[in-house]
Motif scaffolding. Structure first.
Motif, PDB file in Angstrom:
ATOM      1  N   SER A  50       0.842  -1.194   0.000  1.00 46.67           N
ATOM      2  CA  SER A  50       0.000   0.000   0.000  1.00 46.67           C
ATOM      3  C   SER A  50       0.883   1.251   0.000  1.00 46.67           C
ATOM      4  CB  SER A  50      -0.885  -0.029   1.247  1.00 46.67           C
ATOM      5  OG  SER A  50      -1.737   1.069   1.238  1.00 46.67           O
ATOM      6  N   GLY A  51       0.509   2.215  -0.847  1.00 42.06           N
ATOM      7  CA  GLY A  51       1.251   3.462  -0.897  1.00 42.06           C
ATOM      8  C   GLY A  51       2.472   3.432  -1.787  1.00 42.06           C
ATOM      9  N   LYS A  54       1.157   2.337  -7.068  1.00 40.45           N
ATOM     10  CA  LYS A  54       0.551   1.537  -8.139  1.00 40.45           C
ATOM     11  C   LYS A  54      -0.623   2.266  -8.806  1.00 40.45           C
ATOM     12  CE  LYS A  54      -0.516  -1.777  -5.286  1.00 40.45           C
ATOM     13  NZ  LYS A  54      -0.156  -1.149  -3.984  1.00 40.45           N
ATOM     14  N   THR A  56      -1.355   5.421  -8.631  1.00 44.90           N
ATOM     15  CA  THR A  56      -0.879   6.663  -9.235  1.00 44.90           C
ATOM     16  C   THR A  56      -0.291   6.387 -10.618  1.00 44.90           C
ATOM     17  OG1 THR A  56      -0.405   7.548  -7.042  1.00 44.90           O
ATOM     18  CG2 THR A  56       0.663   8.648  -8.906  1.00 44.90           C
TER      19      THR A  56
HETATM   20  N1  LIG Z   1      -4.162  13.119  -5.121  1.00 42.80           N
HETATM   21  C1  LIG Z   1      -3.210  12.888  -4.214  1.00 42.80           C
HETATM   22  N2  LIG Z   1      -2.739  13.888  -3.448  1.00 42.80           N
HETATM   23  C2  LIG Z   1      -1.758  13.699  -2.535  1.00 42.80           C
HETATM   24  N3  LIG Z   1      -1.188  12.499  -2.315  1.00 42.80           N
HETATM   25  C3  LIG Z   1      -1.621  11.449  -3.032  1.00 42.80           C
HETATM   26  C4  LIG Z   1      -2.640  11.584  -4.019  1.00 42.80           C
HETATM   27  N4  LIG Z   1      -2.863  10.382  -4.583  1.00 42.80           N
HETATM   28  C5  LIG Z   1      -2.014   9.530  -3.970  1.00 42.80           C
HETATM   29  N5  LIG Z   1      -1.255  10.166  -3.056  1.00 42.80           N
HETATM   30  C6  LIG Z   1      -0.205   9.554  -2.222  1.00 42.80           C
HETATM   31  O1  LIG Z   1       0.684   8.872  -3.088  1.00 42.80           O
HETATM   32  C7  LIG Z   1       1.161   7.671  -2.479  1.00 42.80           C
HETATM   33  C8  LIG Z   1       0.902   6.515  -3.422  1.00 42.80           C
HETATM   34  O2  LIG Z   1      -0.490   6.288  -3.523  1.00 42.80           O
HETATM   35  P1  LIG Z   1      -1.132   5.203  -4.476  1.00 42.80           P
HETATM   36  O3  LIG Z   1      -2.597   5.339  -4.325  1.00 42.80           O
HETATM   37  O4  LIG Z   1      -0.570   5.322  -5.825  1.00 42.80           O
HETATM   38  O5  LIG Z   1      -0.608   3.855  -3.785  1.00 42.80           O
HETATM   39  P2  LIG Z   1      -1.000   2.358  -4.082  1.00 42.80           P
HETATM   40  O6  LIG Z   1       0.247   1.610  -4.347  1.00 42.80           O
HETATM   41  O7  LIG Z   1      -2.070   2.306  -5.118  1.00 42.80           O
HETATM   42  O8  LIG Z   1      -1.591   1.872  -2.670  1.00 42.80           O
HETATM   43  P3  LIG Z   1      -2.835   0.891  -2.312  1.00 42.80           P
HETATM   44  O9  LIG Z   1      -2.308  -0.521  -2.432  1.00 42.80           O
HETATM   45  O10 LIG Z   1      -3.161   1.246  -0.890  1.00 42.80           O
HETATM   46  O11 LIG Z   1      -3.942   1.191  -3.256  1.00 42.80           O
HETATM   47  C9  LIG Z   1       0.446   7.571  -1.135  1.00 42.80           C
HETATM   48  O12 LIG Z   1       1.334   8.044  -0.157  1.00 42.80           O
HETATM   49  C10 LIG Z   1      -0.736   8.485  -1.278  1.00 42.80           C
HETATM   50  O13 LIG Z   1      -1.110   9.018  -0.054  1.00 42.80           O
END
Ligand SMILES: Nc1ncnc2c1ncn2[C@@H]1O[C@H](COP(=O)(O)OP(=O)(O)OP(=O)(O)O)[C@@H](O)[C@H]1O
Ligand SMILES: [Mg+2]
Length: 264
Positions: A50-51, A54, A56
């Motif tokens: 998580s985080g 992915k 993004t």
């Molecule tokens: N619009 C936004 N504004 C500020 N920070 C963001 C935004 N979108 C994502 N983040 C931050 O970017 C980082 C990556 O987030 P992302 O959603 O891409 O992770 P992920 O790998 O998809 O996690 P998960 O498995 O929980 O879905 C996190 O720290 C998140 O808080």
């Protein structure tokens, strides 16, 4: 019946080329130089904690987020930009919408229109946005419903369907614009466990039929069975990638090992 032999055109020009992709939200660097090529017909599963960035990354491919460095090309076009007089120019909203027509996306939350029937949900974008004739769109929608195993539900409203059925409608809806690339962001995470299998089965079928897919999921079984390549992301970079039997079966990087140990 002859078996359908899936071909991944690894020698062909990649359908997706991401180079040195950087994305930050204010001070928070989320993507720190992602390089990824996806061949036509290839199924890439993205794993990671998580985080790790992915979602993004998927959102950048679809230009729901803009990137600050590097580039992403889909089907030979740079996402968010066009070349004019040898210079890169930001695309207009219309230009971005055109690029998005090549990319279907399925999210964790299916977000079907509650006041529309299944069929209306599927033809909405082709008719309303892309100007396809209603007749053609309905014909195509019915084929898609068959493909996801929901032919008998075309007149139902989303609330009359199970979560798994709704997600399969969402997949059909994303396919209705005839995308060259499908992005899935944890499409089964919001589902009750007993409904996960039917959605994964639908996705495996699409994978076998040669659709190019990038799938973010925690379903390791799906990755093993359906992925041509598994990419492990952590901290905004790709830590390790390769064939599922290598990355999942014999991970090399300590961070991949630590992540996968949770699923044992
Ligand atoms: N619009 C936004 N504004 C500020 N920070 C963001 C935004 N979108 C994502 N983040 C931050 O970017 C980082 C990556 O987030 P992302 O959603 O891409 O992770 P992920 O790998 O998809 O996690 P998960 O498995 O929980 O879905 C996190 O720290 C998140 O808080
Ligand atoms: Mg996510």
């Amino acid at each position: 019946m002859t078996a359908l032999v899936k071909e991944v055109a690894v020698d062909a020009k990649p359908l997706v080329q991401a180079r040195n992709v950087h994305k930050a939200f204010d001070q928070l660097e989320v993507l720190k130089g992602i390089d990824l090529d996806v061949a036509p017909g290839e199924v890439v599963v993205v794993l990671g904690p998580s985080g790790s960035g992915k979602s993004t990354f998927l959102r950048c491919i679809n230009h729901l987020e803009s990137i600050q460095q590097g580039f992403i090309e889909v089907d030979g076009e740079q996402i968010g930009y066009r070349v004019k007089n040898d210079r890169l120019e930001k695309l207009t909203d219309n230009g971005i919408a055109k690029q998005r027509r090549k990319i279907g996306m399925v999210f964790q939350q299916f977000n079907l229109y509650p006041h529309m029937t299944v069929l209306q949900n599927i033809i909405e974008a082709p008719v309303g946005v892309h100007g396809e004739s209603r007749k053609d769109a309905i014909e195509n929608a019915r084929q898609l419903l068959k493909r996801v195993g929901l032919s008998e539900k075309e007149g139902n409203y989303p609330r009359q369907l199970s979560g798994g059925q709704q997600q399969r409608v969402a997949i059909a809806r994303a396919l209705a614009i005839k995308p060259k690339l499908m992005l899935f962001d944890e499409p089964t995470s919001a589902l009750d466990p007993e409904l996960v299998g039917e959605v994964l089965a639908t996705m495996k079928d699409l994978a076998k039929q040669g659709l190019t897919m990038i799938v973010v999921t925690h379903e390791i079984g799906f990755a093993k069975e359906a992925a041509d390549r598994v990419v492990f992301m952590d901290g905004g970079v790709i830590v390790e990638q390769g064939k599922p039997e290598d990355v999942i079966g014999n991970p090399q990087h300590p961070r991949t090992q630590a992540f996968l140990s949770r699923f044992l």
